[in-house]
Design an enzyme around this catalytic site. Structure first.
Site, PDB file in Angstrom:
ATOM      1  CG  HIS A 294      19.450  24.026   2.617  1.00 45.37           C
ATOM      2  ND1 HIS A 294      20.650  23.750   1.984  1.00 45.37           N
ATOM      3  CD2 HIS A 294      18.622  24.508   1.637  1.00 45.37           C
ATOM      4  CE1 HIS A 294      20.546  24.065   0.702  1.00 45.37           C
ATOM      5  NE2 HIS A 294      19.325  24.508   0.457  1.00 45.37           N
TER       6      HIS A 294
ATOM      7  CG  ASP B 112      18.826  21.757  -4.469  1.00 46.96           C
ATOM      8  OD1 ASP B 112      18.000  21.984  -3.559  1.00 46.96           O
ATOM      9  OD2 ASP B 112      19.686  22.592  -4.817  1.00 46.96           O
ATOM     10  CG  HIS B 113      21.232  21.154  -0.921  1.00 48.17           C
ATOM     11  ND1 HIS B 113      22.529  21.589  -0.975  1.00 48.17           N
ATOM     12  CD2 HIS B 113      20.517  21.970  -1.733  1.00 48.17           C
ATOM     13  CE1 HIS B 113      22.606  22.640  -1.786  1.00 48.17           C
ATOM     14  NE2 HIS B 113      21.399  22.894  -2.255  1.00 48.17           N
TER      15      HIS B 113
ATOM     16  CG  HIS C  14      18.959  29.300   1.113  1.00 50.87           C
ATOM     17  ND1 HIS C  14      18.966  30.058  -0.029  1.00 50.87           N
ATOM     18  CD2 HIS C  14      18.568  28.054   0.720  1.00 50.87           C
ATOM     19  CE1 HIS C  14      18.588  29.310  -1.045  1.00 50.87           C
ATOM     20  NE2 HIS C  14      18.334  28.090  -0.624  1.00 50.87           N
TER      21      HIS C  14
HETATM   22 ZN    ZN Z   1      20.327  24.163  -3.605  1.00 50.98          ZN
END
Ligand code: ZN
Length: 299
Positions: A60, A64-65, A137
């Site tokens: 996603h 942070d990804h 999410h």
């Molecule tokens: Zn995350």
């Protein structure tokens, strides 16, 4: 099949822990799973030969990804990459990458869009299958299930020779077909082959609220990664931020009949993560805490 953790923390890097990034080595190549900030530093530190990566899976578009992706793409060019790279991600990633690159990469990127709320077959070859599945999410997010196919039948070479099976038919033998000789005689497959080994399966459950809707995608995995941002002391916060607790992650592994569970994506609230392990272990026996540099053989 070996999983190496390059980043195990949640949204903020903390206590030496980096944001999410994993490498799955499937023998002939490597899959890059999420690419948080600092990923290529960790690749260097743990001597990951990332030029073997041809497929990148981004769960996603929270920073942070994927904030480490642009740096790694750039370095691949500087290191002389020419072979194409496949990226599986939300459709918006293509524009985000394009705006950051002011020069033409010397290799082609082929984007494959992940459709929100849908499961897709992303790769299906003789050797591997990769599927995406939706998790829950605050933005469209997917998990991935990676299967290394090993269940093809193994040829008994003496028998194959004795029965004069031509080479062009070998692939069909491994898929279970009987062989028919020119004179019409049928040689049963079980005379020519033996049973293959079971497949190896790893499933990556990205940032998600606890949801049992993912369990059908996870049945009998050798290894599951499930986020465990919080412990149960922060269950309200986990729910409000659409994350999971260590106990919930363990519950998913138990419901899925997994062999082993690895948990990570720890909140920067926790310096000591031993509580995550204790909480998960109370529900599911075979739990490992993700930490940078950890390699787990999927078996
Ligand atoms: Zn995350």
């Amino acid at each position: 099949m070996t999983l190496t953790i390059l980043g195990c923390n949640g949204a903020l890097p903390a206590y030496g822990r980096f944001p999410t990034c994993q490498i799955l080595d499937v023998g002939a190549e490597m899959f890059l799973i999420d690419c948080g900030e600092g990923a290529q530093i960790k690749m260097q530190q743990y001597k990951v030969r990332s030029n073997r990566v041809n497929h990148v899976f981004i769960s996603h578009l929270h920073g942070d990804h994927f904030f480490g992706l642009i740096g790694w793409l750039n370095s691949q060019a500087l290191l002389g990459r020419e072979k194409e790279l496949h990226i599986y991600a939300n459709e918006k990633l293509k524009a985000i990458i394009a705006i950051q690159l002011e020069w033409q990469l010397p290799y082609q990127i082929i984007y494959h869009d992940l459709v929100p709320n849908e499961s897709q077959i992303l790769l299906d070859t003789d050797k591997y299958e990769v599927i995406s599945f939706p998790v829950m999410h605050s933005v469209p997010t997917h998990g991935f299930r990676f299967t290394v196919k090993r269940n093809k039948r193994m040829m008994i070479s003496d028998k194959v020779r004795e029965c004069e099976v031509p080479q062009y038919f070998y692939k069909k033998l491994t898929l279970g077909f009987d062989y028919e000789k020119a004179n019409g005689e049928i040689i049963k497959n079980e005379i020519l082959t033996t049973k293959g080994k079971p497949n190896l399966v790893y499933a990556y459950c990205a940032d998600t609220l606890y949801t049992e809707t993912i369990v059908p995608y996870l049945q009998n995995c050798n290894l599951i990664y499930h986020e465990a941002t919080y412990c149960n002391d922060q269950l309200d916060k986990a729910t409000a931020r659409m994350h999971s607790t260590a106990e919930q992650a363990a519950n998913i592994a138990k419901l899925s009949n997994a062999n082993q569970l690895v948990i990570g994506h720890y909140s920067s609230k926790y310096k000591d993560i031993s509580g995550h392990l204790a909480e998960a272990n109370a529900v599911f026996e075979h739990v490992v805490l993700a930490e940078e540099g950890l390699s787990i053989e999927v078996k």
